[in-house]
Design an enzyme around this catalytic site. Structure first.
Site, mmCIF file in Angstrom:
data_model
loop_
_atom_site.group_PDB
_atom_site.id
_atom_site.type_symbol
_atom_site.label_atom_id
_atom_site.label_comp_id
_atom_site.label_asym_id
_atom_site.label_seq_id
_atom_site.Cartn_x
_atom_site.Cartn_y
_atom_site.Cartn_z
ATOM 1 N N CYS A 111 -47.829 49.763 -30.877
ATOM 2 C CA CYS A 111 -48.955 50.234 -30.064
ATOM 3 C C CYS A 111 -49.144 51.752 -30.158
ATOM 4 C CB CYS A 111 -48.823 49.739 -28.639
ATOM 5 S SG CYS A 111 -50.409 49.662 -27.794
ATOM 6 N N HIS A 128 -46.791 44.394 -28.604
ATOM 7 C CA HIS A 128 -45.489 44.834 -28.072
ATOM 8 C C HIS A 128 -44.444 43.723 -28.102
ATOM 9 C CE1 HIS A 128 -46.927 48.572 -26.074
ATOM 10 N NE2 HIS A 128 -48.023 47.896 -25.851
ATOM 11 N N GLU A 130 -41.434 44.063 -28.047
ATOM 12 C CA GLU A 130 -40.293 44.525 -27.239
ATOM 13 C C GLU A 130 -40.366 44.067 -25.792
ATOM 14 O OE1 GLU A 130 -42.730 46.388 -28.408
ATOM 15 O OE2 GLU A 130 -43.352 47.905 -26.949
HETATM 16 N N1 GLN Z 1 -53.825 53.266 -25.492
HETATM 17 C C1 GLN Z 1 -52.547 53.880 -25.735
HETATM 18 C C2 GLN Z 1 -52.671 55.108 -26.629
HETATM 19 O O1 GLN Z 1 -53.710 55.422 -27.097
HETATM 20 C C3 GLN Z 1 -51.579 52.898 -26.354
HETATM 21 C C4 GLN Z 1 -51.238 51.809 -25.357
HETATM 22 C C5 GLN Z 1 -49.895 51.193 -25.544
HETATM 23 O O2 GLN Z 1 -48.980 51.723 -26.216
HETATM 24 N N2 GLN Z 1 -49.708 50.079 -24.891
HETATM 25 O O3 GLN Z 1 -51.698 55.756 -26.865
#
Ligand code: GLN
Length: 205
Positions: free
Chosen positions: A81, A179, A181
């Site tokens: 992410c 994710h 994790e």
């Molecule tokens: N929207 C977040 C960002 O731009 C990422 C979100 C996440 O890691 N769950 O960093």
């Protein structure tokens, strides 16, 4: 299989969950927040969280350039992410002045799935991981908007606007929009780490 030492960048975000996943894979993990610690690791994980904050904190902790150099030198890195955003050479929807470490020849779109579907779960066909589909947990997730020829797509998700890569690999770098994790399924971590462990056995032989 050798036991790997994995640093999980611990400045902000869900680093504890990644540490747990690595341990479930049978490897050693610790929260990394000092540049010297990069010398002694087999792999690095960039957690989910807020990519702008992680990048800024990496600067203030003197970690930004060292991480960038380690990536260039071939250190295996997995980002989920926000971690995916940090591994992207280019960011669409970046905050003003937002930086990434880069390394994967791709452009990612931040918060790509839109406000209505801020967070959602979806079963993912993850190429290279055997067994049942992986439960993808997406939280204000990015997707890959465009990528270079050297980038391998491992999983995609369909939206109204088309098919979007949500897991990619280039060389020693792996990134997922979702994710793993925060689930009990550690097959994506195993996929990342087993390959490194296999290579390190081969070189030590
Ligand atoms: N929207 C977040 C960002 O731009 C990422 C979100 C996440 O890691 N769950 O960093």
């Amino acid at each position: 299989m050798p036991r790997l030492k994995v640093g999980v960048l611990s400045l902000q975000g869900d680093f504890r969950e990644h540490i747990r996943s690595v341990e479930l894979c049978g490897h050693e993990a610790f929260g990394l927040n000092r540049a010297e610690e990069l010398q002694a690791i087999d792999a690095l994980i960039l957690p989910g969280g807020e990519s702008t904050t992680i990048a800024k904190l990496a600067r203030s902790f003197g970690l930004f350039e060292p991480i960038q150099s380690a990536i260039k030198a071939g250190l295996p890195v997995y980002g989920s992410c926000a971690g995916m955003i940090l591994l992207a050479d280019e960011i669409e929807g970046a905050a003003l002045g937002q930086e990434s470490f880069g390394g994967i020849d791709m452009k990612v779109r931040r918060n790509a799935f839109g406000r209505q579907v801020d967070s959602f779960e979806s079963d993912i066909e993850f190429r290279a991981v055997a067994g049942p589909a992986i439960r993808g947990v997406f939280i204000r997730a990015p997707w890959v908007e465009s990528l270079g020829g050297g980038v391998e797509v491992l999983a995609t998700v369909a939206s109204e606007s088309g098919i979007h890569p949500v897991a990619v690999r280039q060389g020693n770098l792996l990134a997922t929009s979702f994710h793993p994790e925060i689930t009990d399924d550690f097959r994506v971590h195993s996929f990342f780490l087993d390959e490194i462990a296999a290579k390190s056995t081969a070189t030590k032989r």
